[in-house]
Design a protein around this motif. Structure first.
Motif, PDB file in Angstrom:
ATOM      1  N   ASP A   1       0.870  -1.300   0.034  1.00  0.00           N
ATOM      2  CA  ASP A   1      -0.318  -0.123  -0.012  1.00  0.00           C
ATOM      3  C   ASP A   1       0.567   1.298   0.192  1.00  0.00           C
ATOM      4  OD1 ASP A   1      -2.264   1.569   0.448  1.00  0.00           O
ATOM      5  OD2 ASP A   1      -2.423   1.637   1.704  1.00  0.00           O
ATOM      6  N   ARG A   2       1.791   0.865  -1.013  1.00  0.00           N
ATOM      7  CA  ARG A   2       2.684   2.193  -1.641  1.00  0.00           C
ATOM      8  C   ARG A   2       1.464   4.000  -1.700  1.00  0.00           C
ATOM      9  NH1 ARG A   2       7.897  -0.015  -3.743  1.00  0.00           N
ATOM     10  NH2 ARG A   2       8.043  -2.248  -2.821  1.00  0.00           N
ATOM     11  N   ALA A   3       1.666   4.918  -0.340  1.00  0.00           N
ATOM     12  CA  ALA A   3       1.522   6.207  -0.789  1.00  0.00           C
ATOM     13  C   ALA A   3       2.160   7.269  -3.034  1.00  0.00           C
ATOM     14  CB  ALA A   3       1.297   6.668   0.355  1.00  0.00           C
ATOM     15  N   TRP A   4       1.660   6.142  -3.242  1.00  0.00           N
ATOM     16  CA  TRP A   4       2.780   7.501  -4.526  1.00  0.00           C
ATOM     17  C   TRP A   4       1.463   6.938  -5.383  1.00  0.00           C
ATOM     18  CZ3 TRP A   4       5.582   5.621  -8.821  1.00  0.00           C
ATOM     19  CH2 TRP A   4       6.092   6.445  -9.717  1.00  0.00           C
TER      20      TRP A   4
ATOM     21  N   GLN B   1      -1.052   3.837  -7.485  1.00  0.00           N
ATOM     22  CA  GLN B   1      -2.403   3.845  -6.951  1.00  0.00           C
ATOM     23  C   GLN B   1      -2.613   3.788  -8.257  1.00  0.00           C
ATOM     24  OE1 GLN B   1      -3.059   2.248  -4.244  1.00  0.00           O
ATOM     25  NE2 GLN B   1      -1.456   2.189  -3.622  1.00  0.00           N
TER      26      GLN B   1
ATOM     27  N   ARG C   1      -7.787   6.341  -4.648  1.00  0.00           N
ATOM     28  CA  ARG C   1      -6.919   6.850  -3.750  1.00  0.00           C
ATOM     29  C   ARG C   1      -5.659   7.510  -4.888  1.00  0.00           C
ATOM     30  NH1 ARG C   1      -2.439   3.933  -0.777  1.00  0.00           N
ATOM     31  NH2 ARG C   1      -1.875   5.318   0.487  1.00  0.00           N
TER      32      ARG C   1
ATOM     33  N   LEU D   1      -4.237  11.493  -4.015  1.00  0.00           N
ATOM     34  CA  LEU D   1      -2.644  11.558  -3.840  1.00  0.00           C
ATOM     35  C   LEU D   1      -2.103  12.692  -4.967  1.00  0.00           C
ATOM     36  CD1 LEU D   1      -1.496   8.304  -3.356  1.00  0.00           C
ATOM     37  CD2 LEU D   1      -1.524   9.723  -1.045  1.00  0.00           C
TER      38      LEU D   1
END
Length: 701
Positions: free
Chosen positions: A191-194, A198, A220, A224
């Motif tokens: 679950d990488r916040a990039w 996503q 998502r 971001l």
């Protein structure tokens, strides 16, 4: 320097100033002070300090490289590039300068330059992950996703877990049709916040049929990167496919708010509007993108659904599109001749669970393999169970997804194809750009699109005299090649339910249409309202993906209420993805109504196979005469209406003959499968004969 490295910038700066007063001729001191000033946000002062160092020692490459770093921070990209190039010229082994120039070229979209720089970097024995990633990104951006894949893999081997490399490889796998592999890779990243990762995860889930998972990932990504128009546009496409059309339209409008010139967002907006039934409005959005060949192709498809557009108008638009986007090549391949086995290639994005596949499967099963070799050129985002059924019917299978038109055309020429057949026309995923390059001497269209494409490089369109009555000798490109028994051969999917008699006689007659909602034009719905008013107690069942959206359902009900039909007499159902459940739904239908001006084809065959009579209105354009062709060959021309009054008469008569409908329910399937529409061997022989005759005609001159 120790204070500098430790991050104590204030103390370091004071020491540099003291050192510079003590050693004014040492270029290293102003150079280091300039770097520190840049790091602390004082770029202009830093640039002046580094320039003093360069004035004292102009041949030291790192000074010029750090000058480039300061300049890029000041927004002076051209000067920064020149400084980095000067540094690399002074010291060709200065890897940071090479990496800087590679990154800068990628950032400004100079992909040819970036690929050349990366190619030089990966030749070194110590080539690092950044070099391989840059090479992959540049090649991918230039359209060569297949070649990018091994470079992405090499980058990951050198830097396991690198987010950019995982994202790039996932995108390339997706672009080449390996959607399942792309999804597995991207999901393995956690679950990488990039945002880009996503977004690609969402696209991969969408390609593998997980629309809800796709929507979650794309939302998502949009959170971001709220200003990323591409992400919002792709979210709109996923929502549209899920039937959430109002949300899809909102997402596409958000994309256009972020970037009014974003063509995919406008095209996706048009697609969502089209699915709501706003066909003319959708076409206007597509027509607003004259430089986008896909949007133009979609606009041509939309014209099939508009009652006011006649054949000559549509043909002129198709030829204008082709002249703009598919200019004819200067040379034409010579025919191979008729010696040996004929080689026929099919180009299609629909070799999967799609109506085109249902008509292709009977031909593949019944054809004479000793006479013709079949080649598939498949433009697929992902394969499915139907793809697995189709593959054994071909002698060769080539994935075209992610490949350029030139590459595909070269492969077709290498395969020495005699007849190249387009199965898509102006429907989604078509590769008409390949046909524009004329890789085969004989090129034809069949099955997927009931109208001319406009391409001068397509010689013939497979059709028949019922769909397109003879109007004199055929001339020019896309001339009609009429098959005596029609161009459709239907077979039920495995496990199809048997027709069952209606048991409940208390609710009145049930009319139905399981066609896509855009096919139900205004004049068509008005006519159906007249039928409902003429048959007291009757109901109408409509089934379409669009009815998953509450606003579309409300709009449909309101339209019938304005025409004097209470909404309680309508049942609006969303799409059923299970083919068996879809067919079983015909058990609740007494009479199927064929829409116009674009008739059903698969739905007409399915209704007949489930024992339900179909009423059609004979139109003028081929799309409006599919019902004429199918019902005539199925043995029921009496259900073909000449005009609106005749349509009402036939529908009312069928509604009033319950005993006759019971008989039909048990007999229609066997009659259909025994007719030319269901006789696969007869059809396969006719189609193979047409391919041979086309080749002979081309060879003769």
């Amino acid at each position: 320097m120790d204070r500098h490295r430790a991050g104590d910038f204030g103390a370091a700066h004071a020491l540099y100033e003291s050192a510079e007063r003590l050693s004014p001729d040492d270029p290293a001191i102003p150079h280091l002070r300039g770097v520190l000033l840049h790091q602390t946000g004082r770029g202009i002062e830093g640039l002046a300090a580094i320039d003093r160092a360069i004035a004292m020692a102009p041949l030291i490459a790192p000074y010029h490289f750090n000058r480039a770093n300061v300049l890029i921070g000041l927004g002076r990209a051209d000067a920064a590039r020149a400084a980095a190039e000067h540094a690399l010229a002074l010291d060709p082994t200065l890897r940071p300068a090479a990496a800087f120039l590679l990154s800068e070229a990628l950032a400004r979209g100079a992909y040819e330059d970036a690929r050349a720089r990366a190619a030089a970097m990966i030749q070194a024995p110590d080539a690092d992950a950044q070099a391989w990633l840059g090479y992959a990104l540049a090649g991918h951006a230039l359209g060569d996703a297949h070649a990018a894949i091994p470079a992405y893999r090499q980058a990951l081997a050198l830097a396991p877990g690198d987010t950019a490399a995982i994202n790039g490889l996932g995108a390339a796998l997706l672009d080449t049709g390996a959607a399942q592999a792309a999804r597995a890779l991207l999901e393995s990243a956690g679950d990488r916040a990039w945002g880009p990762l996503q977004a690609n995860l969402g696209n991969a889930r969408r390609a593998t049929g997980d629309l809800e998972g796709a929507i979650l990932a794309l939302r998502r990504a949009a959170e971001l990167e709220p200003a990323n128009a591409a992400t919002q546009a792709n979210l709109g496409a996923a929502l549209s496919e899920a039937g959430r059309l109002g949300e899809a339209i909102a997402a596409c409008r958000a994309a256009l708010a972020a970037d009014p010139a974003h063509a995919p967002a406008r095209s996706n907006l048009a697609a969502a509007l089209f699915d709501t039934g706003a066909v003319a409005q959708a076409r206007a959005e597509w027509d607003a993108l004259p430089d986008d060949p896909v949007a133009g192709s979609n606009a041509l498809y939309a014209r099939l659904f508009e009652p006011a557009i006649d054949g000559p108008t549509a043909l002129a638009a198709a030829r204008a599109w082709a002249a703009r986007h598919c200019p004819a090549p200067t040379g034409v391949p010579a025919p191979r001749g008729t010696g040996g086995r004929l080689r026929v290639g099919f180009v299609s994005p629909d070799l999967r669970s799609h109506s085109v596949a249902w008509f292709l499967l009977p031909y593949l099963a019944a054809r004479a393999r000793d006479g013709i070799e079949l080649f598939a050129y498949a433009e697929l985002a992902a394969e499915d169970a139907v793809t697995a059924r189709l593959k054994p019917g071909f002698d060769a299978w080539f994935e075209t997804t992610g490949r350029s038109a030139d590459e595909i055309a070269r492969r077709i020429a290498q395969d020495r194809i005699d007849v190249l057949v387009d199965l898509a026309g102006h429907t989604a995923g078509n590769r008409l750009d390949v046909f524009a390059r004329r890789p085969a001497a004989v090129q034809a269209s069949w099955l997927g699109y009931p109208d001319p494409t406009g391409l001068a490089t397509i010689d013939w369109r497979l059709t028949d005299a019922l769909a397109e009555p003879e109007e004199g000798p055929a001339k020019g490109p896309e001339a009609p090649w009429r098959l005596a028994d029609g161009i459709h051969c239907f077979a039920l999917p495995p496990g199809a339910p048997e027709p069952v008699a209606r048991l409940d006689r208390t609710e009145g007659v049930v009319f139905g249409s399981f066609n896509n909602w855009p096919k139900h034009s205004g004049p068509c719905l008005d006519l159906w309202a007249e039928i409902l008013r003429a048959v007291p107690g009757s109901r109408l069942v409509l089934k379409s993906r669009a009815f998953a959206d509450a606003a579309v359902r409300d709009g449909a009900l309101a339209r019938f209420e304005r025409a004097g039909v209470a909404g309680t007499r309508l049942e609006l159902r969303a799409r059923l993805d299970d083919p068996r459940a879809h067919l079983a739904a015909y058990a609740g239908i007494d009479v199927a109504l064929d829409p116009f001006p674009y008739n059903g084809v698969t739905t007409t065959c399915e209704a007949l196979a489930m024992g339900v009579p179909v009423v059609t209105l004979a139109g003028v354009r081929p799309a409006g005469r599919m019902g004429v062709a199918l019902l005539t060959r199925a043995g029921h021309p009496e259900w073909i209406a000449r005009d609106r009054a005749d349509y009402i008469r036939i529908a009312v008569a069928l509604a009033g003959d319950a005993a006759g409908r019971d008989t039909l329910r048990m007999r229609l399937r066997s009659a259909l499968l025994a007719s030319p529409v269901g006789d696969a061997k007869r059809f396969a022989a006719a189609l193979d004969g047409a391919f041979a005759a086309m080749t002979a005609a081309k060879t003769a001159g």
